[in-house]
Design a protein around this motif. Structure first.
Motif, PDB file in Angstrom:
ATOM      1  N   GLY A  73      39.655  39.551  41.953  1.00 39.24           N
ATOM      2  CA  GLY A  73      38.652  38.961  41.599  1.00 39.24           C
ATOM      3  C   GLY A  73      38.303  38.676  43.262  1.00 39.24           C
ATOM      4  O   GLY A  73      38.296  39.441  43.952  1.00 39.24           O
ATOM      5  N   GLU A  74      37.284  37.785  43.701  1.00 36.86           N
ATOM      6  CA  GLU A  74      36.396  37.533  44.944  1.00 36.86           C
ATOM      7  C   GLU A  74      38.356  37.341  45.999  1.00 36.86           C
ATOM      8  O   GLU A  74      38.075  37.751  47.376  1.00 36.86           O
ATOM      9  CB  GLU A  74      36.497  35.985  45.632  1.00 36.86           C
ATOM     10  N   ASN A 129      43.516  30.000  47.376  1.00 36.52           N
ATOM     11  CA  ASN A 129      42.427  29.569  46.592  1.00 36.52           C
ATOM     12  C   ASN A 129      41.322  28.329  47.132  1.00 36.52           C
ATOM     13  O   ASN A 129      40.928  27.586  47.278  1.00 36.52           O
ATOM     14  CB  ASN A 129      42.680  29.643  44.827  1.00 36.52           C
ATOM     15  N   LYS A 134      37.583  30.068  46.083  1.00 36.94           N
ATOM     16  CA  LYS A 134      37.088  31.472  45.405  1.00 36.94           C
ATOM     17  C   LYS A 134      37.920  31.873  44.667  1.00 36.94           C
ATOM     18  O   LYS A 134      39.287  31.525  44.079  1.00 36.94           O
ATOM     19  CB  LYS A 134      37.223  32.455  46.573  1.00 36.94           C
ATOM     20  N   SER A 135      37.935  32.762  43.426  1.00 36.58           N
ATOM     21  CA  SER A 135      38.516  32.691  41.731  1.00 36.58           C
ATOM     22  C   SER A 135      39.327  33.666  42.781  1.00 36.58           C
ATOM     23  O   SER A 135      39.089  35.063  43.479  1.00 36.58           O
ATOM     24  CB  SER A 135      37.677  33.237  41.305  1.00 36.58           C
ATOM     25  N   GLN A 137      42.389  36.266  40.162  1.00 36.80           N
ATOM     26  CA  GLN A 137      43.603  36.206  39.124  1.00 36.80           C
ATOM     27  C   GLN A 137      44.854  36.915  39.091  1.00 36.80           C
ATOM     28  O   GLN A 137      44.418  38.261  39.838  1.00 36.80           O
ATOM     29  CB  GLN A 137      42.959  36.806  37.657  1.00 36.80           C
TER      30      GLN A 137
END
Length: 201
Positions: A73-74, A129, A134-135, A137
């Motif tokens: 992710g980000e 996070n 920010k995203s 996973q």
């Protein structure tokens, strides 16, 4: 490599804070998971070149359990939770009430250790996070039982081209009356590291 994060104080300060918050989260989560008392004695954040990790850990031929959790992710990179044989056997004894054969862990024991590593790695991912909003996973954790050097070779060979640097958190804590040491490594994706200053604006 354009820049390593050891030369950027903003990035180092951010990762230091991740280490502090993540350790607190991890200790709380582990106490609940193991239903046992964890007391944090010392947590130290280290920034080092990936080749220094082998020297830092010392006996790289000693058997360890390693749990890998990849983040995408980000926020992206790879977390590794590393514990030695003594702590592994203590955890299994504490939670399952049985003596473990480290060289022949059963499915339940492996599942327990994998979930423990997943909890720890996610504690640091959650800290990132929370600081960046920010995203992220976290993928399914992967467990490996081998010599520490062999375990380290897996993420380093895969991620060393991204950055020369590794974040390592060394934690000394008490489980019951005994002191134990664990290590959490974060091997960041290069693009993520480069974007941290922008994320923090």
């Amino acid at each position: 490599m354009e820049e390593n994060f050891q030369n950027n104080e903003l990035i180092k300060d951010f990762l230091q804070e991740v280490g502090n918050i993540g350790t607190g989260n991890a200790i709380t989560a582990l106490s609940q998971f193991l239903n046992a008392s964890f007391q944090l004695e010392l947590s130290t954040v280290h920034f080092m070149h990936y080749q220094q990790v082998y020297h830092f850990l010392g006996k790289v031929d000693a058997l360890h359990v390693g749990v890998f959790v990849e983040a995408r992710g980000e926020i992206s990179g790879l977390f590794l939770f590393l514990i030695d044989q003594l702590l592994t056997e203590k955890i299994i004894q504490t939670l399952l009430g049985e003596d473990a054969d480290f060289n022949n862990l059963n499915e339940l024991e492996e599942s327990l250790l994998c979930e423990m590593g997943n909890i720890v790695c996610n504690a640091y991912a959650t800290a990132m996070n929370g600081l960046l909003n920010k995203s992220i996973q976290c993928l399914v954790p992967q467990l490996c039982v081998d010599m520490a050097g062999a375990i380290l070779n897996v993420p380093i060979s895969h991620f060393a081209f991204n950055t020369d640097d590794i974040l390592m958190i060394e934690t000394i804590f008490k489980l019951g009356e005994e002191k134990h040491k664990s290590h959490i490594l974060f091997l960041p994706d290069y693009d993520f590291i480069q974007n941290i200053p922008r994320f923090l604006e």
